[in-house]
Design an enzyme around this catalytic site. Structure first.
Site, mmCIF file in Angstrom:
data_model
loop_
_atom_site.group_PDB
_atom_site.id
_atom_site.type_symbol
_atom_site.label_atom_id
_atom_site.label_comp_id
_atom_site.label_asym_id
_atom_site.label_seq_id
_atom_site.Cartn_x
_atom_site.Cartn_y
_atom_site.Cartn_z
ATOM 1 N N GLU A 52 0.809 -1.221 0.000
ATOM 2 C CA GLU A 52 0.000 0.000 0.000
ATOM 3 C C GLU A 52 0.843 1.273 0.000
ATOM 4 O O GLU A 52 0.408 2.314 -0.495
ATOM 5 C CB GLU A 52 -0.965 0.005 1.189
ATOM 6 C CG GLU A 52 -2.092 -1.019 1.070
ATOM 7 C CD GLU A 52 -1.717 -2.410 1.555
ATOM 8 O OE1 GLU A 52 -0.525 -2.664 1.837
ATOM 9 O OE2 GLU A 52 -2.626 -3.263 1.660
ATOM 10 N N PHE A 114 -10.836 -8.406 13.564
ATOM 11 C CA PHE A 114 -9.772 -8.774 12.629
ATOM 12 C C PHE A 114 -9.541 -7.649 11.630
ATOM 13 O O PHE A 114 -10.478 -7.112 11.043
ATOM 14 C CB PHE A 114 -10.161 -10.064 11.892
ATOM 15 C CG PHE A 114 -9.137 -10.474 10.866
ATOM 16 C CD1 PHE A 114 -7.854 -10.832 11.249
ATOM 17 C CD2 PHE A 114 -9.450 -10.468 9.510
ATOM 18 C CE1 PHE A 114 -6.897 -11.182 10.303
ATOM 19 C CE2 PHE A 114 -8.502 -10.816 8.562
ATOM 20 C CZ PHE A 114 -7.218 -11.172 8.955
ATOM 21 N N GLN A 115 -8.289 -7.287 11.444
ATOM 22 C CA GLN A 115 -7.890 -6.200 10.545
ATOM 23 C C GLN A 115 -8.584 -4.883 10.888
ATOM 24 O O GLN A 115 -8.898 -4.089 10.015
ATOM 25 C CB GLN A 115 -8.099 -6.580 9.071
ATOM 26 C CG GLN A 115 -7.126 -7.678 8.638
ATOM 27 C CD GLN A 115 -7.013 -7.847 7.135
ATOM 28 O OE1 GLN A 115 -7.960 -7.605 6.397
ATOM 29 N NE2 GLN A 115 -5.843 -8.274 6.674
ATOM 30 N N LYS A 164 -17.496 -1.566 6.305
ATOM 31 C CA LYS A 164 -17.999 -2.495 5.300
ATOM 32 C C LYS A 164 -19.529 -2.461 5.202
ATOM 33 O O LYS A 164 -20.091 -2.560 4.115
ATOM 34 C CB LYS A 164 -17.523 -3.917 5.641
ATOM 35 C CG LYS A 164 -17.703 -4.884 4.483
ATOM 36 C CD LYS A 164 -17.008 -6.213 4.759
ATOM 37 C CE LYS A 164 -17.138 -7.130 3.553
ATOM 38 N NZ LYS A 164 -16.451 -8.413 3.765
ATOM 39 N N MET A 486 24.339 9.376 1.761
ATOM 40 C CA MET A 486 24.163 10.598 2.552
ATOM 41 C C MET A 486 24.416 10.320 4.032
ATOM 42 O O MET A 486 24.981 11.158 4.736
ATOM 43 C CB MET A 486 22.756 11.168 2.335
ATOM 44 C CG MET A 486 22.606 12.603 2.809
ATOM 45 S SD MET A 486 23.718 13.751 1.957
ATOM 46 C CE MET A 486 22.672 14.338 0.636
#
Lengths: 589, 184
Positions: A52, A114-115, A164, A486
């Protein structure tokens, strides 16, 4: 006109009505209704990413190269948390994003389902605004409002968290119309105060050592703002420098161009900022990479600051003439008022200033010692630049973060806005590869090159798979010094050259890696072969991982060390950079 | 090669030492929507601003508007930043610096529990009367007083109760409004 549809259908309908042709996303349990609705139409095209974070950077690249908002769709929990880096990046660089995150059903919120994660809580401080949709009645308004907020005022990322059950719920959808979108409290100021603009012109008309200091705000204000900046520069005859984010707004080929300013900016730009008498800041925010030591920053100048965000005014540097407004509108007014006062540039009055600037230019602060045996990274970028100039295609450059990014800013020259995509504010390693993918999605026929380092590029390497899947011919130009260059340079500068974990060990064979992904791999380690290898990369019709083995311990110079003012910039001929910074400066970043 | 730093005479030295902190009362009109308080409080913590007192409640039910009264101690430069940052939040309608804008009223309510018997009890009652504190609960060995007024008055009352058997205090934080006919 209201239409009945499910929340998931509303999401797709709103994207369609907002003209969103591409979204970057990754499905998951809570997002399935939206994915199902998307499956049943073909206006909105979905680019399946591999992580993502990649989706958010792709959307950023898409947004920066088109001026349109980038749109991301991810699932709940880890989908949302993985997007956080890209959202923060977009916030700091003022990139318009709309990120739709799915959420567990409202009945499960707060149960550690969940999630499940507190997406609005997590993203509150890394978005311009965010929403948790709790009722289907609110969804159409929120969807359209998100686009309004992301793209107007100072642009930024907006998150819409949609549970949802709301995606399944049926409600009435309405189209985005001016009336329904009249927001009660969100009213960005776009027109600058006329009296302030006139005061600014008065100062500019008396200036003897003026400088335009421009930033990403000019680019965000649209291509017209860049046109107007060019016109104002021509009218006045003043020199122009720009931040990292603003490169391209003013053409690098113009004689009034001073190069980038700041920590790794040119000597002439930084000296001119230090010694100027009138500074005209247009769409930049006095970032610490620009100002260096604040108490010694441009000590004798009168400062004019044009910014659309009132919170940017006097945040870091106190200015004399603040002008809150859209850069383009203010530039238009400046041109109009300047014209009403005079028809001639101030060539004579600032001739002495240009003479001084020429002396600084003659120092050659971007010079480096080239080599016949090893490829110098700066030279590699110069060769890449020369090769791309011969291309008939439009050229877009993205970068990762580190030395290669600064060398790209110094040695690759931009004449157009929206062609340079880099992570400036947040400094996100791993930005460049996915950003290049996003740019290529928006510009399928263009030449899109990610100038990368071997450390950064491994942070989001998996998105090469996305490029292969959608036949996006991005070129990943890796300046491989087997170091986090760097970090190594700072360890030289600040920590007695003790290189704690700043080397890249167990590097993959990038050629084999490219082949494993189904892309082309090219390796080059000899200066004599570089041009031919670059040509092979550019000629290949598909994604390329190009591994350029460069000088390992090259320092990126010039450099204003932490805690130092502009006129104490380290130039390339400085022998030992380890002795320059004192104890106090060491504590700065 | 590198030029020496010239004496600057600059107005741009870091202002922390030169500016003194002031106490200011801000009145913030916001949409009464979920998360608004978290947005405001999050802004203060993320940017390192200090909150002395914070009061929030819905004030216009029809328009779903709440008024947040927040007291901050900051330098003038930081105060300007606080105001600008608050105004940047999407659900924020207006921010007024009441302290900077002229005369205003501020009131706070406190509930104060004091235990005591005998002389202490009598003294407690005398002082409560002087401060116009209402007795809202009483037992044979305790009182709960309700005191309303400026924070300084409540501070004084609490200080006086300390030796007389103060048990605990709860304060609402400040509510403030400007004087005169003008509304926010």
């Amino acid at each position: 006109m209201a239409e009945k549809m499910t929340g998931a259908e509303m999401v797709i309908q709103a994207l369609t009505d907002q003209g969103v042709e591409h979204i970057f996303g990754y499905p998951g349990g809570a997002a399935l209704p939206i994915y199902d609705a998307m499956f049943q139409q073909d206006f909105v095209k979905h680019i399946l990413v591999r992580h993502e974070q990649g989706a958010t950077h792709m959307a950023e690249g898409y947004a920066r190269s088109t001026g349109k908002p980038g749109v991301v769709l991810v699932t709940s929990g880890p989908g949302a948390t993985n997007a956080v880096t890209g959202l923060t990046d977009a916030l700091l660089d003022s990139i318009p994003l709309v990120c739709i995150t799915a959420q567990v059903p409202t009945t499960l919120i707060g149960t550690d389902a969940f999630q499940e994660c507190d997406t609005v809580g997590i993203t509150r401080s890394c978005t311009k605004h965010n929403y948790l949709v709790k009722s289907i009645e609110d969804l159409p308004r929120i969807l359209h409002e998100a686009f309004l907020i992301a793209t107007t005022g100072r642009p930024g990322p907006v998150v819409i968290d949609i549970p949802k059950d709301i995606q399944f719920a049926v409600g009435e959808y309405f189209r985005p119309e001016a009336e329904t979108l009249r927001h009660q409290s969100y009213r960005p100021q776009v027109d600058g105060d006329l009296a302030a603009i006139e005061t600014a012109i008065d100062l500019m008309l008396k200036a003897e050592r003026p400088i335009f200091y421009t930033g990403g705000g000019v680019i965000n204000a649209g291509p017209e703002a860049s046109e107007n900046l060019r016109e104002l520069a021509e009218l006045t005859g003043f020199p122009v420098t720009s931040t990292l984010m603003g490169l391209g707004a003013f053409p690098a080929s113009n004689p009034q161009w001073m190069g980038m300013l700041g920590m790794h900016g040119t000597y002439e730009a930084n000296m001119a900022m230090h010694d100027c008498d009138v500074m005209i800041n247009i769409g930049a925010r006095f970032d610490d990479r620009i100002t260096g030591r604040i108490d010694a920053f441009s000590p004798n100048s009168t400062k004019i600051h044009v910014d659309i965000d009132p919170a940017s005014i006097n945040k870091v540097v106190q200015v004399h003439v603040p002008i809150i407004g859209d850069c383009n509108r203010v530039l238009e007014e400046m041109i109009r008022i300047w014209r009403s006062r005079t028809n001639a540039p101030r060539t004579e009055a600032i001739a002495g200033w240009w003479t001084q600037i020429q002396k600084w230019r003659d120092v050659g602060s971007l010079n480096f010692k080239n080599s016949d045996t090893v490829i110098k990274p700066q030279w590699a970028i110069q060769r890449l630049y020369e090769a791309t100039r011969k291309q008939s295609k439009e050229v877009f450059i993205t970068t990762e973060v580190g030395q290669h990014q600064m060398w790209a800013a110094q040695h690759f020259h931009f004449d157009q806005p929206n062609h340079w995509m880099t992570s400036g504010g947040l400094g996100t390693m791993g930005y460049g590869l996915p950003a290049a993918v996003g740019v290529q999605v928006a510009h399928p026929d263009a030449l899109v090159i990610d100038i990368a380092g071997e450390a950064s590029v491994q942070m989001t390497m998996q998105e090469l798979s996305t490029a292969v899947q959608y036949r996006l011919p991005v070129k990943i130009f890796i300046l491989n010094n087997e170091r986090m260059g760097m970090v190594r340079q700072w360890q030289d500068l600040l920590h007695g050259s003790r290189y704690a974990h700043s080397y890249s060990e167990s590097l993959p064979d990038f050629v084999k890696l490219a082949e494993a992904y189904g892309a082309k791999g090219i390796k080059c380690d000899t200066p004599a072969e570089l041009d031919a290898a670059i040509a092979a990369m550019l000629d290949y019709d598909g994604p390329v991982l190009f591994d350029v083995l460069v000088e390992k311990d090259e320092n990126c110079l010039p450099m204003i060390p932490s805690g130092k003012p502009h006129n104490e910039i380290i130039l390339p001929d400085t022998a030992n950079i380890g002795d320059i910074i004192d104890e106090k400066g060491r504590q700065l970043v | 090669m590198n030029a020496h730093l010239q004496p600057t005479g600059s107005a741009y030295f870091l202002t922390q030492e030169t500016q003194l902190s002031e106490r200011h009362t801000l009145s913030v009109l916001v949409d009464n929507e979920p998360g608004i308080l978290a947005r405001v409080v999050g802004l203060f913590s993320a940017r390192g601003f200090n909150i002395e007192s914070l009061t929030v409640s819905e004030t216009e039910h029809d328009k779903r508007l709440s008024r947040i009264t927040v007291v901050v101690i900051a330098t003038p430069k930081v105060l300007v930043q606080i105001k600008a940052q608050l105004e940047r939040l999407v659900p924020v309608h207006r921010v007024h610096d009441l302290t900077a804008e002229g005369a205003y009223l501020e009131r706070e309510l406190a509930l104060i529990k004091v235990n005591g018997t005998g002389d202490h009890r009598a003294e407690t009652l005398r002082l409560a009367d002087a401060f116009r504190a209402q007795i809202v609960d009483a037992t044979v060995e305790s009182f709960v007083f309700e005191v309303t007024g400026k924070p300084s008055k409540i501070d004084s009352f609490i200080a006086l109760m300390q030796p007389l058997g103060l048990v605990e205090v709860v304060r609402t934080g400040l509510a403030a409004i400007n004087r005169g006919p003008e509304g926010m």
